[in-house]
Write a protein that holds these residues in place. Structure first.
Motif, PDB file in Angstrom:
ATOM      1  N   GLU A 238      -0.474   1.216 -11.355  1.00 43.17           N
ATOM      2  CA  GLU A 238      -1.506   0.500 -10.598  1.00 43.17           C
ATOM      3  C   GLU A 238      -1.447   0.857  -9.122  1.00 43.17           C
ATOM      4  O   GLU A 238      -2.468   1.035  -8.463  1.00 43.17           O
ATOM      5  CB  GLU A 238      -1.326  -1.010 -10.803  1.00 43.17           C
ATOM      6  CG  GLU A 238      -2.472  -1.863 -10.264  1.00 43.17           C
ATOM      7  CD  GLU A 238      -2.207  -2.338  -8.850  1.00 43.17           C
ATOM      8  OE1 GLU A 238      -3.178  -2.731  -8.175  1.00 43.17           O
ATOM      9  OE2 GLU A 238      -1.035  -2.302  -8.421  1.00 43.17           O
ATOM     10  N   MET A 239      -0.255   1.008  -8.584  1.00 51.69           N
ATOM     11  CA  MET A 239      -0.107   1.373  -7.186  1.00 51.69           C
ATOM     12  C   MET A 239      -0.587   2.811  -6.938  1.00 51.69           C
ATOM     13  O   MET A 239      -1.202   3.101  -5.904  1.00 51.69           O
ATOM     14  CB  MET A 239       1.345   1.215  -6.738  1.00 51.69           C
ATOM     15  CG  MET A 239       1.575   1.543  -5.279  1.00 51.69           C
ATOM     16  SD  MET A 239       3.262   1.206  -4.720  1.00 51.69           S
ATOM     17  CE  MET A 239       3.176  -0.591  -4.612  1.00 51.69           C
TER      18      MET A 239
ATOM     19  N   GLU B 168      -7.441  -2.360   1.956  1.00 58.20           N
ATOM     20  CA  GLU B 168      -6.658  -3.149   1.005  1.00 58.20           C
ATOM     21  C   GLU B 168      -6.047  -4.403   1.629  1.00 58.20           C
ATOM     22  O   GLU B 168      -5.343  -5.144   0.956  1.00 58.20           O
ATOM     23  CB  GLU B 168      -5.531  -2.302   0.411  1.00 58.20           C
ATOM     24  CG  GLU B 168      -5.981  -1.308  -0.624  1.00 58.20           C
ATOM     25  CD  GLU B 168      -4.822  -0.838  -1.479  1.00 58.20           C
ATOM     26  OE1 GLU B 168      -4.846  -1.073  -2.683  1.00 58.20           O
ATOM     27  OE2 GLU B 168      -3.871  -0.272  -0.916  1.00 58.20           O
TER      28      GLU B 168
ATOM     29  N   ARG C 117      -4.285   2.966  -6.594  1.00 62.04           N
ATOM     30  CA  ARG C 117      -4.783   2.444  -5.324  1.00 62.04           C
ATOM     31  C   ARG C 117      -4.315   3.259  -4.127  1.00 62.04           C
ATOM     32  O   ARG C 117      -4.689   2.949  -2.989  1.00 62.04           O
ATOM     33  CB  ARG C 117      -4.322   0.995  -5.126  1.00 62.04           C
ATOM     34  CG  ARG C 117      -4.909   0.011  -6.105  1.00 62.04           C
ATOM     35  CD  ARG C 117      -4.535  -1.428  -5.746  1.00 62.04           C
ATOM     36  NE  ARG C 117      -3.118  -1.707  -5.891  1.00 62.04           N
ATOM     37  CZ  ARG C 117      -2.261  -1.837  -4.885  1.00 62.04           C
ATOM     38  NH1 ARG C 117      -2.671  -1.669  -3.642  1.00 62.04           N
ATOM     39  NH2 ARG C 117      -0.991  -2.114  -5.115  1.00 62.04           N
ATOM     40  N   SER C 118      -3.498   4.271  -4.354  1.00 63.75           N
ATOM     41  CA  SER C 118      -2.875   4.990  -3.244  1.00 63.75           C
ATOM     42  C   SER C 118      -3.839   5.973  -2.592  1.00 63.75           C
ATOM     43  O   SER C 118      -4.919   6.269  -3.107  1.00 63.75           O
ATOM     44  CB  SER C 118      -1.629   5.737  -3.745  1.00 63.75           C
ATOM     45  OG  SER C 118      -1.990   6.767  -4.648  1.00 63.75           O
TER      46      SER C 118
ATOM     47  N   ARG D 290      -7.073   6.791  -5.171  1.00 66.04           N
ATOM     48  CA  ARG D 290      -8.274   6.157  -4.636  1.00 66.04           C
ATOM     49  C   ARG D 290      -9.002   7.039  -3.633  1.00 66.04           C
ATOM     50  O   ARG D 290     -10.237   7.039  -3.574  1.00 66.04           O
ATOM     51  CB  ARG D 290      -7.872   4.830  -3.960  1.00 66.04           C
ATOM     52  CG  ARG D 290      -9.008   4.067  -3.308  1.00 66.04           C
ATOM     53  CD  ARG D 290      -8.565   2.638  -3.008  1.00 66.04           C
ATOM     54  NE  ARG D 290      -7.423   2.571  -2.118  1.00 66.04           N
ATOM     55  CZ  ARG D 290      -7.518   2.419  -0.790  1.00 66.04           C
ATOM     56  NH1 ARG D 290      -8.712   2.339  -0.215  1.00 66.04           N
ATOM     57  NH2 ARG D 290      -6.436   2.351  -0.047  1.00 66.04           N
TER      58      ARG D 290
ATOM     59  N   SER E 199       0.850  -1.191   0.000  1.00 66.80           N
ATOM     60  CA  SER E 199       0.000   0.000   0.000  1.00 66.80           C
ATOM     61  C   SER E 199       0.881   1.235   0.000  1.00 66.80           C
ATOM     62  O   SER E 199       2.008   1.213   0.518  1.00 66.80           O
ATOM     63  CB  SER E 199      -0.924   0.016   1.221  1.00 66.80           C
ATOM     64  OG  SER E 199      -1.738  -1.140   1.272  1.00 66.80           O
TER      65      SER E 199
END
Length: 377
Positions: A296-297, A368, A300-301, A328, A267
């Motif tokens: 992608e990270m 997550e 989602r961050s 995110r 994460s």
């Protein structure tokens, strides 16, 4: 040898002609291993069955299957009935206390949100997790965010959480959390071959509440030698004994240790501030991550915008909207006099608004973790 049970030969069925018929209803009591009708011999249920060895046991079922249950699920949060309608803050609690509980106005929407955040923070973990807190600019509150996130996770979870200072330039995480750093990550590396248990690792950490802290090397000359390979060695050891590792990274995005931090992170938390330079540096951090294959990270961050240094001339709404389109979630941390001093952090000394902001951040990070959330209290 397991005990075999057979039907008794002297047993008489109800209604047979071999004796007086019972006058009342007869309760049929099943006998383990009993034969079915009389024309079939009684056979034990386990006859001819060889118990499976450990390697032959079936795998646990999917989530929700009783076979997937484990002792770790029996905690006070899952089996103790709580009065969640009892107010804990503000005028509602005052009224409840003054009336001795006879008048209960219930809990408000803010407290309901806190309960939901706390429930999400306690989400079960499928394995050890690495959380990286990053920013390519110093002075935006990255270490403060790392400390508060670690404290909040450790306070609301029952497993082991550790905060690691991976800053090669004499990081201040240990000073903000414990006020001292007698042992550092360099000392741990020098003795990494002898670490066999949690107590061995604990010799190189300090404790802040329920949070373990591993300090960075305070000598800059030695700190520069902390590279990716050594960072991965440290994380491999910590993952054996800790469920969650929160890493306070340095500001050098091209540093070798940062490369290892991003490679191992599950994460990502990107820290900026509600200023032009602080927000632009946070946005450029996202740009750098995307350019180096971490799209992608980034998606989602979570971005944290600190208000420790801001101005009324800043349009906070526009800044928030900018980051909400890239990541995110966005969390704004209000100005807090206790955190602004730069001294040792006490979780109980922060304001309610600050505590709520970090509760929300911890809940977003825990979303997550995977697995099923614990049921509501």
């Amino acid at each position: 040898m397991p005990k075999r049970a057979y039907a008794s030969s002297g047993r008489t069925a109800a209604g047979s002609g071999d004796g007086p018929a019972p006058t009342g209803p007869v309760e049929e009591r099943p006998v383990v291993g009993d034969a079915a009708p009389d024309d079939h011999p009684a056979v034990p249920l386990n006859a001819g069955v060889v118990p499976p060895g450990p390697e032959e046991l079936p795998p646990p079922g999917p989530p929700g299957d009783p076979r997937a249950a484990s002792a770790s699920e029996l905690t006070d949060y899952t089996i103790v009935r709580r009065r969640s309608d009892r107010p804990g803050y503000g005028w509602r609690r005052a009224l409840y206390v003054v009336t001795g509980g006879t008048v209960n106005p219930g809990i408000g929407s803010a407290e309901l949100r806190r309960q939901d955040w706390a429930r999400r923070i306690r989400r079960q973990l499928p394995g050890p997790r690495q959380i990286a807190v990053v920013s390519m600019k110093g002075g935006v509150g990255k270490t403060t965010v790392t400390a508060m996130l670690g404290l909040t996770l450790a306070e609301h979870r029952g497993d082991r959480v550790i905060a690691l200072d991976a800053n090669p330039d004499a990081g201040t995480l240990a000073g903000r959390l414990t006020g001292k750093s007698d042992s550092t990550v360099r000392d741990l590396l020098d003795n990494i071959g002898s670490l066999r248990s949690l107590s061995d690792v604990a010799r190189y950490t300090t404790l802040a509440g329920r949070l373990q802290v591993l300090a960075s090397e305070q000598d800059p000359a030695r700190g520069e030698a902390f590279n990716r390979a050594e960072y991965e060695q440290v994380c491999a050891v910590l993952a054996r004994f800790y469920n969650i590792v929160v890493t306070d990274s340095g500001t050098g995005m091209v540093h070798s240790a940062m490369d290892g931090t991003l490679a191992l992170a599950n994460s990502l938390v990107v820290v900026g501030s509600l200023t032009v330079d602080g927000a632009s540096r946070a946005s450029k951090t996202l740009d750098w991550l995307v350019a180096h294959g971490f799209e992608e990270m980034v998606a989602r961050s979570v971005v944290v915008l600190s208000s420790d240094r801001t101005s009324r001339e800043i349009d906070a709404g526009r800044l928030r909207a900018h980051f909400e389109g890239r990541v995110r979630a966005v969390v704004e941390v209000p100005h807090d006099p206790h955190l602004a001093t730069g001294a040792r952090i006490e979780l109980s000394s922060t304001s309610r608004a600050t505590a709520d902001a970090f509760l929300e951040l911890a809940a977003l990070v825990a979303d997550e973790f995977g697995g099923l959330p614990l049921p509501r209290p």
